[in-house]
Design an enzyme around this catalytic site. Sequence first.
Site, mmCIF file in Angstrom:
data_model
loop_
_atom_site.group_PDB
_atom_site.id
_atom_site.type_symbol
_atom_site.label_atom_id
_atom_site.label_comp_id
_atom_site.label_asym_id
_atom_site.label_seq_id
_atom_site.Cartn_x
_atom_site.Cartn_y
_atom_site.Cartn_z
ATOM 1 C CD GLU A 60 -17.438 -33.108 39.479
ATOM 2 O OE1 GLU A 60 -17.275 -33.016 40.715
ATOM 3 O OE2 GLU A 60 -18.542 -33.331 38.957
ATOM 4 C CD GLU B 52 -21.463 -34.819 39.528
ATOM 5 O OE1 GLU B 52 -20.552 -34.286 40.195
ATOM 6 O OE2 GLU B 52 -22.494 -34.214 39.153
ATOM 7 C CD GLN C 226 -14.623 -33.082 43.946
ATOM 8 O OE1 GLN C 226 -15.442 -32.336 44.468
ATOM 9 N NE2 GLN C 226 -13.693 -32.657 43.106
ATOM 10 C CG PHE C 227 -17.341 -36.543 47.944
ATOM 11 C CD1 PHE C 227 -16.820 -37.008 49.148
ATOM 12 C CD2 PHE C 227 -16.870 -35.347 47.437
ATOM 13 C CE1 PHE C 227 -15.852 -36.287 49.832
ATOM 14 C CE2 PHE C 227 -15.903 -34.622 48.111
ATOM 15 C CZ PHE C 227 -15.392 -35.091 49.310
ATOM 16 C CE1 TYR D 27 -21.097 -34.066 46.376
ATOM 17 C CE2 TYR D 27 -19.141 -33.764 45.043
ATOM 18 C CZ TYR D 27 -19.873 -33.472 46.177
ATOM 19 O OH TYR D 27 -19.375 -32.586 47.091
ATOM 20 N N PRO E 196 -27.058 -37.994 39.717
ATOM 21 C CG PRO E 196 -26.576 -35.712 39.801
ATOM 22 C CD PRO E 196 -26.312 -37.007 40.514
ATOM 23 C CG HIS F 202 -19.316 -34.041 51.084
ATOM 24 N ND1 HIS F 202 -20.249 -33.092 51.463
ATOM 25 C CD2 HIS F 202 -18.645 -33.514 50.028
ATOM 26 C CE1 HIS F 202 -20.135 -32.033 50.677
ATOM 27 N NE2 HIS F 202 -19.177 -32.267 49.801
#
Length: 337
Positions: free
Chosen positions: A29, A60, A82-83, A86, A89, A129
Site C-alpha cells: 500500500e 492485506e 503499512q502497519f 493491519y 486479515p 497503529h
Amino acid sequence: MAQMTMIEAIRDAHDVAMAADDKVVVFGEDVGFFGGVFRCTAGLQEKYGSARCFDAPINESGIVGTAIGMAAYGLKPVIEIQFADYVYPAYDQIVSEAARLRHRSNGDFTCPLVIRMPTGGGIFGGQTHSQSPEAIFTHVSGLKVVIPSNPADAKGLFLSAVADPDPVIFLEPKRLYNGPFDGHHDRPLTSWKKHPLGDVPDGDVSIPLGKAKITREGADVTVLAYGTMVYVAEAAAEEAGVDAEVIDLRTLMPLDLDTIVASVQKTGRCVIVHEATRTSGFGAELMSLVQESCFYHLEAPMIRVTGWDTPYPHAQEWEYFPGPARVGEALKKVMEG
C-alpha cells in the site's frame, strides 16, 4: 560507510537487493509512487519501474496471497504491510500457505518472501497503529522473524532476509526509524529532531539470520532485549549502576540460544525486556529456554519487564512502555535475589 537513519538504511537495502537480482519485486500500500508512508521505498519506482515497485489495493490478504504465488513462481517479492496492526486479515495466508509451502510440497516449491511491517508504539498512533505482534509469528513453524535495532543491522538483516529461500517476517520498530532511540527517557523527547545517525556499510553487507549481538558487556546479569528495548536496557543498566550484559537478539526465529546460554551461565541472572504485552509474549518463551538450559547456573529468579496485558492504551502510551526506571527496578531486584 555512510551515516543513515533506519529508514534510509532500509531504502538502501532495497536498492542493493533490486540492483543485484531482477527477480526482487516490491509492492504494498502506497510503496510505489508515494514511496511508503514512512518513505522506506522512496525513489524505487522511479529507478526500477512500475513493474518492479508498485502499489497494491488496501487488501492485506490479497497482497500476501499474491506475493506467495509470485514466490512460488520464482520471484522474490518484498511486501510492506503499512502497519503491523493491519496484518491480521492476512494471517491465514501467512500461516496456512507461506509458512507451509516448502513442506506441504515436499520441497517442490519454496516461498522466498519478505513481509516488512512497522511495529511498536511511540508515534502517538493509538491502538490500531502501535501493536507489537511478534509472538504470533514466532509460534508458526516455517517462519523466520527479524527485529533490527539500528540502521546497519536493518540493512544487513534485510539483505539476508531477501536471500533466504523461506518467508521472513521483518519487523521495523517505528521509534527507531529516525535514528537510535535515547533509552534514558521514559517519555518522548521534547524535540522531534533526528537522533544521532548510524554508520551503515556500503554495498551488499548481509548479516546472518539467527546471530545475536552483545551490545554491552557485563558480569552480573544478562538482559535479553530486541528492537527499541535494547536502548532502554542499556540506559537502565547505566542508571541503576548494574554491571549488566545486554544482548540484542536481532532475530527471534531462528534464535541464537548459544549466545544467550553462554551469557546467563556467566552472569547467573537474567532479565527479559520487550514492549509487547506480557502474557504469552516472546519473553515467556525466552524464560523457558533459559530455565531449561541454565537452571543450575541461576542465582535468582528471572524477571520480565513488558507492556501491559491490555489493549494498547493510547492515553497512557509512555507508562505502557518499559522504561529505564522499570527495567532498573528489575535489575536491582534480580541482583538482590
